[in-house]
Design an enzyme around this catalytic site. Structure first.
Site, PDB file in Angstrom:
ATOM      1  CG  MET A  30      -1.881  -1.098   1.227  1.00 33.94           C
ATOM      2  SD  MET A  30      -3.438  -0.984   2.145  1.00 33.94           S
ATOM      3  CE  MET A  30      -2.695  -0.685   3.636  1.00 33.94           C
ATOM      4  CG  LEU A  33       7.094   1.331  -0.644  1.00 30.57           C
ATOM      5  CD1 LEU A  33       7.996   1.198  -1.943  1.00 30.57           C
ATOM      6  CD2 LEU A  33       6.287   0.394  -0.390  1.00 30.57           C
ATOM      7  CG  HIS A  37       6.835  -2.047   2.156  1.00 31.07           C
ATOM      8  ND1 HIS A  37       6.685  -0.810   2.998  1.00 31.07           N
ATOM      9  CD2 HIS A  37       5.709  -2.743   2.231  1.00 31.07           C
ATOM     10  CE1 HIS A  37       5.638  -0.693   3.575  1.00 31.07           C
ATOM     11  NE2 HIS A  37       4.817  -1.837   2.985  1.00 31.07           N
ATOM     12  CE  LYS A 149       3.710  -4.616  11.471  1.00 29.38           C
ATOM     13  NZ  LYS A 149       2.728  -4.250  10.744  1.00 29.38           N
ATOM     14  CB  ILE A 176      12.159  -5.713   8.664  1.00 32.32           C
ATOM     15  CG1 ILE A 176      12.325  -6.608   7.524  1.00 32.32           C
ATOM     16  CG2 ILE A 176      13.317  -4.694   8.808  1.00 32.32           C
ATOM     17  CD1 ILE A 176      13.637  -7.485   7.547  1.00 32.32           C
TER      18      ILE A 176
HETATM   19  P1  AMP Z   1       1.609  -2.938   3.513  1.00 32.92           P
HETATM   20  O1  AMP Z   1       2.044  -1.859   2.657  1.00 32.92           O
HETATM   21  O2  AMP Z   1       1.341  -2.655   4.826  1.00 32.92           O
HETATM   22  O3  AMP Z   1       0.233  -3.632   3.050  1.00 32.92           O
HETATM   23  O4  AMP Z   1       2.455  -4.105   3.427  1.00 32.92           O
HETATM   24  C1  AMP Z   1       2.849  -4.815   2.098  1.00 32.92           C
HETATM   25  C2  AMP Z   1       3.741  -5.986   2.166  1.00 32.92           C
HETATM   26  O5  AMP Z   1       4.776  -5.458   3.098  1.00 32.92           O
HETATM   27  C3  AMP Z   1       2.905  -7.113   3.132  1.00 32.92           C
HETATM   28  O6  AMP Z   1       3.213  -8.345   2.749  1.00 32.92           O
HETATM   29  C4  AMP Z   1       3.452  -6.730   4.714  1.00 32.92           C
HETATM   30  O7  AMP Z   1       3.360  -7.976   5.407  1.00 32.92           O
HETATM   31  C5  AMP Z   1       4.864  -6.498   4.333  1.00 32.92           C
HETATM   32  N1  AMP Z   1       5.517  -5.752   5.583  1.00 32.92           N
HETATM   33  C6  AMP Z   1       5.026  -4.778   6.106  1.00 32.92           C
HETATM   34  N2  AMP Z   1       5.825  -4.388   7.209  1.00 32.92           N
HETATM   35  C7  AMP Z   1       6.702  -5.313   7.242  1.00 32.92           C
HETATM   36  C8  AMP Z   1       7.918  -5.660   8.330  1.00 32.92           C
HETATM   37  N3  AMP Z   1       8.179  -4.700   9.165  1.00 32.92           N
HETATM   38  N4  AMP Z   1       8.393  -6.473   7.995  1.00 32.92           N
HETATM   39  C9  AMP Z   1       8.597  -7.395   6.900  1.00 32.92           C
HETATM   40  N5  AMP Z   1       7.373  -7.411   5.913  1.00 32.92           N
HETATM   41  C10 AMP Z   1       6.498  -6.363   6.318  1.00 32.92           C
END
Ligand code: AMP
Length: 282
Positions: A30, A33, A37, A149, A176
């Site tokens: 989303m 970043l 990400h 996460k 992370i």
């Molecule tokens: P989002 O933009 O929040 O929808 O996240 C996109 C992707 O990044 C999803 O697969 C999340 O699980 C992953 N993601 C978000 N935060 C983290 C993090 N701290 N460590 C690893 N992956 C993450």
């Protein structure tokens, strides 16, 4: 790196790559970043010939009182990060490109979505499954990368891919964290200085739970109670849930056995944050 805004442009690009026999990796996001990400994109970069990242704040997965309008956005910074990692294409559609006026088809799931975030966000996973299915149909990746996460989301996507026979390998990637332990999240930006300090209660509570499990505690209720008590010690924090579920079915379990997911959601002020750990007992 190219930023494509239409489905047709993405399809044309992918067709060309597939004709050349290239392996396509996909990272749905989303935006706004961060290194979490980035870790997914770097893994995709290592394992695939071409990498597509999508940046789309999906209205369908937000409840009416949630943060759709205030969700942080910064396409310039996101593009720079993606470019530095070697992402080939960012897919950044408008809402109208993804959902036209007549849109009325959904991907829903009966299991796996009743507990944890599914309980406090009842329409969330229908929105996630629908958009991820659409994105998979548009990008047709060989591999797609998701973070632990959002552990329930990862389990839900794995189940959807299996149930609907999607020919895509789902790769789960570790959480992370910031140097002080807070799991990286686009929503951390909502926290003021005091709340940022208070937010450490999440990773500390996760560590407490993990220590109990590792030292042999198998009674889920005992672990949950201790974790809730720990969260209650932070005045700015309010527990949404602390739960222990089977990793594959996301059903509650009374004892630690097999692979379990210990997951929490906590409000720090108005900001809802999540964290978790996975424990595999043989
Ligand atoms: P989002 O933009 O929040 O929808 O996240 C996109 C992707 O990044 C999803 O697969 C999340 O699980 C992953 N993601 C978000 N935060 C983290 C993090 N701290 N460590 C690893 N992956 C993450």
């Amino acid at each position: 790196m190219e930023i494509l805004k239409t489905i047709n442009e993405v399809r044309a690009k992918i067709k060309q790559w597939k004709r050349e026999g290239l392996i396509v990796g996909f990272v749905p996001t989303m935006g706004y970043l961060h290194e979490g990400h980035a870790s997914l994109m770097e893994r995709a970069r290592k394992e695939c010939d071409r990498v597509v990242a999508s940046i789309f704040v999906n209205p369908m997965q937000f409840g009416v009182n949630e943060d759709l309008d205030s969700y942080p956005r910064d396409l310039d910074a996101d593009s720079k990060l993606c470019d530095s990692i070697g992402v080939d294409v960012i897919f950044h559609p408008e809402v109208s490109e993804m959902y036209d006026g007549g849109f009325c088809s959904y991907v829903d799931m009966n299991g796996l979505t009743k507990e944890l975030c599914g309980k406090s966000r009842p329409i969330h996973f229908r929105g996630v499954c629908t958009v991820v299915c659409k994105l998979f149909n548009i990008v047709t990746p060989d591999k797609a990368y998701f973070g632990q996460k959002d552990a329930q989301q990862l389990a839900v996507i794995r189940r959807m891919v299996k149930d609907l026979n999607m020919d895509i390998e789902i790769v789960g990637c570790p959480i992370i964290r910031e140097a002080d332990g807070l799991a990286k999240s686009s929503r951390n930006t909502y926290l003021n200085e005091q709340e940022r300090k208070a937010a450490l209660i999440l990773s500390r509570t996760i560590r407490l739970g993990e220590d109990m499990v590792k030292s042999g505690e198998t009674d889920a209720q005992k672990i949950i109670s201790a974790m809730k008590e720990n969260i209650a010690s932070e005045p700015l924090a309010k527990t949404d849930y602390v739960d222990i579920v089977d990793l594959d079915t996301i059903e509650k379990t009374d004892t630690i056995k097999g692979s379990v997911l210990v997951a929490i959601a906590v409000f720090i002020g108005k900001t809802r944050l999540i964290d978790n750990f996975i424990y595999k007992k043989d």
